[in-house]
Design an enzyme around this catalytic site. Sequence first.
Site, mmCIF file in Angstrom:
data_model
loop_
_atom_site.group_PDB
_atom_site.id
_atom_site.type_symbol
_atom_site.label_atom_id
_atom_site.label_comp_id
_atom_site.label_asym_id
_atom_site.label_seq_id
_atom_site.Cartn_x
_atom_site.Cartn_y
_atom_site.Cartn_z
ATOM 1 N N GLN A 88 29.303 -15.739 103.688
ATOM 2 C CA GLN A 88 30.637 -15.354 103.216
ATOM 3 C C GLN A 88 31.198 -16.317 102.175
ATOM 4 O O GLN A 88 32.347 -16.209 101.787
ATOM 5 C CB GLN A 88 31.601 -15.154 104.387
ATOM 6 C CG GLN A 88 31.976 -16.414 105.141
ATOM 7 C CD GLN A 88 32.772 -16.075 106.398
ATOM 8 O OE1 GLN A 88 32.221 -15.607 107.382
ATOM 9 N NE2 GLN A 88 34.080 -16.310 106.376
ATOM 10 N N HIS A 117 43.778 -21.531 115.729
ATOM 11 C CA HIS A 117 42.623 -21.063 116.516
ATOM 12 C C HIS A 117 42.953 -21.085 118.015
ATOM 13 O O HIS A 117 42.578 -20.183 118.760
ATOM 14 C CB HIS A 117 41.414 -21.972 116.294
ATOM 15 C CG HIS A 117 40.869 -21.947 114.899
ATOM 16 N ND1 HIS A 117 40.995 -23.015 114.033
ATOM 17 C CD2 HIS A 117 40.194 -20.993 114.231
ATOM 18 C CE1 HIS A 117 40.412 -22.711 112.895
ATOM 19 N NE2 HIS A 117 39.917 -21.502 112.977
ATOM 20 N N LEU A 154 38.761 -26.660 114.066
ATOM 21 C CA LEU A 154 39.800 -25.921 114.792
ATOM 22 C C LEU A 154 41.173 -26.579 114.705
ATOM 23 O O LEU A 154 41.293 -27.799 114.738
ATOM 24 C CB LEU A 154 39.389 -25.785 116.262
ATOM 25 C CG LEU A 154 38.055 -25.078 116.502
ATOM 26 C CD1 LEU A 154 37.786 -24.927 117.994
ATOM 27 C CD2 LEU A 154 37.989 -23.726 115.806
ATOM 28 N N HIS A 155 42.189 -25.738 114.590
ATOM 29 C CA HIS A 155 43.578 -26.202 114.586
ATOM 30 C C HIS A 155 44.364 -25.330 115.570
ATOM 31 O O HIS A 155 43.776 -24.439 116.220
ATOM 32 C CB HIS A 155 44.170 -26.149 113.173
ATOM 33 C CG HIS A 155 43.944 -24.831 112.479
ATOM 34 N ND1 HIS A 155 44.552 -23.670 112.892
ATOM 35 C CD2 HIS A 155 43.147 -24.475 111.442
ATOM 36 C CE1 HIS A 155 44.184 -22.670 112.122
ATOM 37 N NE2 HIS A 155 43.308 -23.121 111.238
ATOM 38 N N MET A 159 48.807 -22.514 108.929
ATOM 39 C CA MET A 159 47.735 -23.416 109.351
ATOM 40 C C MET A 159 46.401 -22.856 108.878
ATOM 41 O O MET A 159 46.134 -21.658 109.000
ATOM 42 C CB MET A 159 47.731 -23.574 110.866
ATOM 43 C CG MET A 159 48.904 -24.390 111.329
ATOM 44 S SD MET A 159 48.774 -24.764 113.081
ATOM 45 C CE MET A 159 50.380 -25.502 113.324
HETATM 46 O O1 PAF Z 1 37.956 -16.182 110.008
HETATM 47 C C1 PAF Z 1 36.921 -16.863 110.131
HETATM 48 O O2 PAF Z 1 36.928 -18.003 110.567
HETATM 49 C C2 PAF Z 1 35.596 -16.233 109.704
HETATM 50 O O3 PAF Z 1 35.738 -15.416 108.599
HETATM 51 C C3 PAF Z 1 34.884 -15.496 110.859
HETATM 52 C C4 PAF Z 1 35.709 -14.307 111.339
HETATM 53 C C5 PAF Z 1 34.643 -16.446 112.016
HETATM 54 C C6 PAF Z 1 33.535 -14.950 110.383
HETATM 55 O O4 PAF Z 1 32.715 -15.975 109.942
#
Ligand code: PAF
Length: 293
Positions: free
Chosen positions: A58, A34, A30-31, A181
Site C-alpha cells: 500500500q 488504535h 500504535l497510539h 492522531m
Molecule cells: O489503516 C491501516 O493501518 C492500514 O491501512 C491497514 C488497514 C492496517 C491495512 O494495512
Amino acid sequence: MKVVETVAELRAARAQLSGTVGLVPTMGALHDGHLSLVRAAREDHSAVIATIFVNPAQFGPREDLSKYPRTLAHDLQVLEKAGVDLVFTPSPDVIYPRGFQTWVDVTEVTQRLEGEARPGHFRGVATVVAKLFNLTQPDGAYFGQKDAQQVVVIKRMARDLNFPLDIVVCPTLREPDGLAMSSRNVYLTAEQRAVAGVLYRGLNAAGQLYASGERNPERLRQQVLRTLRGEALVGPEYVSAADAVTLEELHTISLDPLLLSAAVQIGSTRLIDNLVLPLELNNRADLSRVMGG
Ligand code: PAF
C-alpha cells in the site's frame, strides 16, 4: 496474550478462541487512536485479535515504507494491557510469499481523493485486509474514521466478496489542538506541528457553517480552504465535500450525510483528516452506518 508470526500458528491460535471475535488491523506505531479501536472491539466481542503489519503493497515508490515508524516492543506491551488475546505480526513473505499474484481491486470508490494522489494504495489495502479477514475469520473488524476512504473501500469489498462480518468505524481521536492522531505525526518538526491543527480547524469551521444552515458544498469547501491558507507552512492538496456513501463530489445542496475531507502537505509530511456532516454523526454507531452505506 499470544503473539504469532506464521499462518499455521495463527490458524491454530484462532481455533482456540471461543465466542465472537473482533479484529483490529494495524500497521503498528500504535497510539491512543488504535487503542480506542481495541476498546471498541473488546466491548463488542468475546475475544480480540490485533494484527501488526507494515504492508509494502500500500506504499507507492516515493512513499515512506522504509522510514515508517516501527515500535513493536511498545506495541505489544500496550496491546497486552488493553486486553488483546492474539496478535499476528507476519513478515512480508508470510503475507506475500514467492509467486503471489492475486489482488483485490475495488474499482470505483478508489478513483478519487486518496486514490488519485496514491495510485495503487487501495489495491494494497484491499488485498491485505481481505487476507486478514480470511486468516482471522472475525465477526467484526474495527477501523478509524481518519482514513475515511479506506473505510468506504473496505465496506465495498466486504459486501462485494461476501465477507460475513460487521465493519465498525470508530471516531477520530484528536490532540488538544484538534490534530487527528496518526502514526505519521512523528514526522512533523516542532514548527510544523505547531501549525498542523489548522487542518481540523478548517474542517470544523465548515462544520459550524453547515450547523448554521449552509448546505452549498462549494461554500463549505471554500471555508476549509480559507482557513488552511491562513498558515503559510501548510499546502492544501485537496478539499472535498462528497457523498459519504459513494464519495462522489457534491455540486448541489444535499440532504444526505456529507464527507468533508482534506489533504495537506506540511514540509515533506502529508496529512489527511475529515468530518462527517452533520457533526452529530461523528460517533461510532452513526459513522459505521453512514460511511460507505
Ligand atoms: O489503516 C491501516 O493501518 C492500514 O491501512 C491497514 C488497514 C492496517 C491495512 O494495512
